[in-house]
Design an enzyme around this catalytic site. Structure first.
Site, PDB file in Angstrom:
ATOM      1  NE  ARG A   1      45.553 -28.265   0.203  1.00 23.42           N
ATOM      2  CZ  ARG A   1      45.965 -27.577   1.263  1.00 23.42           C
ATOM      3  NH1 ARG A   1      46.424 -26.352   1.113  1.00 23.42           N
ATOM      4  NH2 ARG A   1      45.904 -28.110   2.467  1.00 23.42           N
TER       5      ARG A   1
ATOM      6  CD  GLU B   1      46.565 -18.800   9.378  1.00 23.66           C
ATOM      7  OE1 GLU B   1      47.251 -17.895   8.839  1.00 23.66           O
ATOM      8  OE2 GLU B   1      46.728 -19.173  10.537  1.00 23.66           O
ATOM      9  CG  ASP B   2      45.456 -23.795   3.235  1.00 25.39           C
ATOM     10  OD1 ASP B   2      46.700 -23.755   3.233  1.00 25.39           O
ATOM     11  OD2 ASP B   2      44.805 -24.844   3.068  1.00 25.39           O
ATOM     12  CB  VAL B   3      44.515 -17.712   1.280  1.00 20.99           C
ATOM     13  CG1 VAL B   3      43.845 -18.655   0.296  1.00 20.99           C
ATOM     14  CG2 VAL B   3      44.045 -16.277   1.073  1.00 20.99           C
TER      15      VAL B   3
END
Length: 332
Positions: free
Chosen positions: A250, A146-148
């Site tokens: 990104r 998962e992203d931060v």
């Protein structure tokens, strides 16, 4: 294949096996080394047993036999022992983790040699394991990431940790349970469940058919236009929507440009107010959810913005479930 596996079965240290591989000069002219022996975080050497096995598998059996008779010829001189080094085989620990912070990366976040955040999911778990198992190093893997700024809720995300050369390897189930409790008490950013010792082979279950697995998310979405409840209800009826996603801008600096087709299996909307609604999605693993919402400048088609004919953006994202039936659930 049997001849090549004979080398592995000798249990020679990986660096000794490399000496054999280097003899196959033809194969090492840019064909095996760059692909099989890649540097990685927390690894003392790129010449791991798994990497050597991968390199051996790339060599044709007949070419291998030309260089190395099987069984090998008897030595013509007596070997002299100069040094003996003992190392314990790796131990593997698996479990599931929940991540409750929107300011915590899964792995150490380092850009141009500078650390951006002080900790990570990987470190919050592995630091305790390194201490208890008295291991030299570790390798962390998980079923996706998962992203931060994304939380992982529900039953959590499966993970596995390889502990290299541990000096303690025997633990009771009660001791593992107490270790899990210690990890959970050390931070309010993560929680671990189903912590257990597993075999090297069992870790393969975590990666099997990864793209065929499904994941469930909830997203808080903003729209530039005023919306009513009726404006989002049509999304509930869309099933198995195929979308095309180019590698997001990104992550383009660390992943190759590619066009991938992914499936949005189902969607459910909850109206919040004139500019916000919550979207629950069940998707094919590997789907970029943020880009499905805002479109990534047209790189993901269709997207929520194009389906609703609005400009849409995602304010919050949570992973609600990772549908991988591993590791086995344990009774708390």
């Amino acid at each position: 294949m049997l001849c090549k596996m004979y080398l592995i079965d000798l249990y020679l240290p990986p660096n000794k096996l490399i000496n054999f591989l280097y003899s196959l000069e033809f194969y090492f002219r840019g064909k095996i080394l760059p692909d099989c022996f890649k540097p990685a975080k927390n690894k003392q050497s790129v010449f791991t047993r798994m990497a050597v096995m991968k390199a051996l598998n790339k060599i044709k059996e007949e070419d291998f036999r030309k260089q190395f008779p099987c069984p090998p010829n008897s030595p013509k001189a007596v070997c002299t022992v100069l040094e003996i080094e003992c190392a314990h085989g790796a131990v593997f620990v698996a479990g599931r983790y929940n991540k409750y912070s929107r300011n915590l990366p899964q792995t150490p976040w380092i850009i141009d040699g500078e650390r951006k955040l002080e900790s990570s999911v990987e470190e919050l778990i592995s630091d305790h394991l390194l201490t208890v198992f008295k291991a030299e190093s570790f390798n962390f893997s998980s079923s996706g990431r998962e992203d931060v700024d994304v939380r992982t809720l529900g039953n959590g995300r499966p993970f596995a940790i390889e502990l290299v050369n541990p000096h303690r390897v025997h633990f009771t189930s009660q001791e593992i349970k107490e270790l899990q409790q210690k990890i959970n008490k050390s931070s309010n950013k993560i929680q671990v469940r189903d912590l257990q010792l597993v075999s090297r082979e069992a870790i393969g279950h975590m990666k099997e058919g990864e793209e065929e697995k499904t994941k469930t998310y909830s997203a808080l979405i903003w729209t530039n236009k005023v919306i009513q409840k009726k404006d989002i209800e049509f999304l509930n009826d869309i099933k198995d929507l195929k979308i095309d996603q180019k590698t997001p801008l990104r992550v383009l600096h660390r992943r190759p440009l590619a066009l991938r087709t992914r499936v949005i299996h189902s969607m459910e909307t909850h109206y919040v107010d004139e500019h916000h609604f919550r979207l629950y999605l069940k998707t094919q693993a590997g789907t970029y959810i943020k880009e499905f919402v805002h479109g990534d400048f047209g790189r993901t088609r269709p997207n929520i913005g194009s389906l609703m004919n609005v400009t849409a953006d995602i304010l919050e994202l949570d992973v609600e479930s990772v549908d991988v039936d591993w590791p086995p659930a344990l009774d708390d």
